[in-house]
Design an enzyme around this catalytic site. Sequence first.
Site, PDB file in Angstrom:
ATOM      1  N   ASP A 163       0.835  -1.205   0.000  1.00 56.87           N
ATOM      2  CA  ASP A 163       0.000   0.000   0.000  1.00 56.87           C
ATOM      3  C   ASP A 163       0.865   1.248   0.000  1.00 56.87           C
ATOM      4  O   ASP A 163       0.531   2.244  -0.633  1.00 56.87           O
ATOM      5  CB  ASP A 163      -0.938   0.022   1.206  1.00 56.87           C
ATOM      6  CG  ASP A 163      -1.793   1.275   1.192  1.00 56.87           C
ATOM      7  OD1 ASP A 163      -2.619   1.397   0.269  1.00 56.87           O
ATOM      8  OD2 ASP A 163      -1.600   2.154   2.055  1.00 56.87           O
ATOM      9  N   ARG A 170      -0.605   6.402  -6.543  1.00 58.24           N
ATOM     10  CA  ARG A 170      -1.968   6.916  -6.783  1.00 58.24           C
ATOM     11  C   ARG A 170      -2.031   8.412  -6.519  1.00 58.24           C
ATOM     12  O   ARG A 170      -2.715   9.161  -7.217  1.00 58.24           O
ATOM     13  CB  ARG A 170      -2.976   6.178  -5.882  1.00 58.24           C
ATOM     14  CG  ARG A 170      -3.242   4.736  -6.342  1.00 58.24           C
ATOM     15  CD  ARG A 170      -3.997   3.954  -5.270  1.00 58.24           C
ATOM     16  NE  ARG A 170      -5.224   4.598  -4.882  1.00 58.24           N
ATOM     17  CZ  ARG A 170      -5.732   4.581  -3.632  1.00 58.24           C
ATOM     18  NH1 ARG A 170      -5.114   3.915  -2.672  1.00 58.24           N
ATOM     19  NH2 ARG A 170      -6.844   5.202  -3.362  1.00 58.24           N
ATOM     20  N   SER A 185      -7.089  -0.117   0.298  1.00 60.14           N
ATOM     21  CA  SER A 185      -5.947   0.527   0.957  1.00 60.14           C
ATOM     22  C   SER A 185      -6.187   0.623   2.473  1.00 60.14           C
ATOM     23  O   SER A 185      -5.350   0.225   3.283  1.00 60.14           O
ATOM     24  CB  SER A 185      -5.759   1.917   0.337  1.00 60.14           C
ATOM     25  OG  SER A 185      -4.923   2.713   1.116  1.00 60.14           O
ATOM     26  N   LYS A 189      -4.677  -2.222   5.723  1.00 58.47           N
ATOM     27  CA  LYS A 189      -3.896  -1.762   6.886  1.00 58.47           C
ATOM     28  C   LYS A 189      -4.601  -2.115   8.195  1.00 58.47           C
ATOM     29  O   LYS A 189      -3.966  -2.503   9.173  1.00 58.47           O
ATOM     30  CB  LYS A 189      -3.644  -0.252   6.769  1.00 58.47           C
ATOM     31  CG  LYS A 189      -2.638   0.059   5.664  1.00 58.47           C
ATOM     32  CD  LYS A 189      -2.412   1.538   5.465  1.00 58.47           C
ATOM     33  CE  LYS A 189      -3.542   2.203   4.739  1.00 58.47           C
ATOM     34  NZ  LYS A 189      -3.275   3.496   4.181  1.00 58.47           N
TER      35      LYS A 189
HETATM   36  N1  URA Z   1      -6.580   6.724   3.132  1.00 58.14           N
HETATM   37  C1  URA Z   1      -5.884   5.590   2.857  1.00 58.14           C
HETATM   38  O1  URA Z   1      -5.239   5.023   3.726  1.00 58.14           O
HETATM   39  N2  URA Z   1      -5.939   5.109   1.608  1.00 58.14           N
HETATM   40  C2  URA Z   1      -6.622   5.687   0.611  1.00 58.14           C
HETATM   41  O2  URA Z   1      -6.625   5.198  -0.493  1.00 58.14           O
HETATM   42  C3  URA Z   1      -7.339   6.880   0.907  1.00 58.14           C
HETATM   43  C4  URA Z   1      -7.309   7.377   2.183  1.00 58.14           C
END
Ligand code: URA
Length: 433
Positions: A163, A170, A185, A189
């Site tokens: 990520d 991104r 994403s 986590k």
């Molecule tokens: N927060 C994140 O951790 N990932 C995203 O893609 C957008 C906001």
Amino acid sequence: MIRPAELIERKRDGGELTSEELTELILGHASGEIPDYQLAAFCMAVYFRGFSTGETYAMTDAMVRSGATLDLHGELGRRVVDKHSTGGVGDKTSILVGPVVAACGVPFGKMSGRGLGHTGGTLDKLESIPGFRVELSKEEFVAQVREVGLAIVGQSPDLVPADKRLYALRDVTGTVNSIPLIAASIMSKKIAAGADAIVLDVKVGAGAFMKSIEDARKLAEAMAQLGERAGRQVVALLTDMDQPLGWAIGNALEVEEARQTLAGAEAPPDLFSLTIQAAGRLVALSDLGVDEQEGIRRAEQAIESGSALEAYERWIEAQGGNPALEVLPRAPIVREVTSKGDGYVTEVSAMGLGRAALELGAGRRTKDDVIDHAVGIRCFAKRGDAVSHGQLLAELHVRDEDAAAWAAGQLGALIVLSDEPPPLRSIVLETIG
Ligand code: URA
């Protein structure tokens, strides 16, 4: 062996990828074998074509498997809870919810992020506390959740490395704002960080990623499904981010507001209400075996009794910080802004105030910018308030007179008055899960 160009073309044309293909693509990018430019093109194809539920799960699962994972339940022998916000202005809720939940006897373990753009990050806020350490090892993190009942730390670099690489890509290729990519994403986590139950605060409105309630609902549902497929319980609160949350915007100012709210001082009603609702739900999702109503009652009681403030002080000290208010950094100039007319507040621009605080130095434009923890804005005007000429609307906490003049000039357009009161809206707009 996959051919990334073929997968990009298939997604571009609206086709579906298998979970094996997605796993190879994500892990290949994380290990550096598949170049950024191919993932950038792939993310753009996903941005336009979307993902099926199965694809979103396969991507999330591959991201989790790109690094280490934590098993907080196994380590503690208890259900551990976590909370996550999709990002807003003035959002210091985690700094309150953690201690409230811990004071109720529920272990709270959160890995958090930094702010970028107009939204702030919990880690940056906590770093305004002198001595506070956000970088704990995984062992220290687990030990602190076990012994203190609460830890909020930076994302461990070996959790979900896929990520980290993909988000940076991104961010510079116009592909952040895709519901399946955001869901994968965030949830990768959360899943890797090991909590059993998670309350997601999905912000909705002009100051949020999700501008409409429909999109926020889609994101919340996608994240709840991902969590549940991974064996976690997830509740999502869709909350208003047209206006900032609470009064304070800016790092030390937000820590002060959080601490004062825990101390039972007069608090912004929206912040207090969201804290109690999020904390109450986490208590209900814990192993205490209570329902939501009882969770909310216990959360309120934790603030009233002072036990949440005690938990806050224990937590800050455990991470090396000084929890006293007096040690927080202060800006040298505090300028008051008063109302130039009478009327009802119909708009308080979260985006505008977030950007103004950023310009004053409270946030970063690029990830290498250094934050000024002392500066920010306390905006007392809230949608629906009746205000009269000369009434205090905001305080600007700034470094110099030029900054004060600039920010005062901005505020006129960001707080809009009208003769008619706007319809009332509560902070939690909907609950999912
Ligand atoms: N927060 C994140 O951790 N990932 C995203 O893609 C957008 C906001």
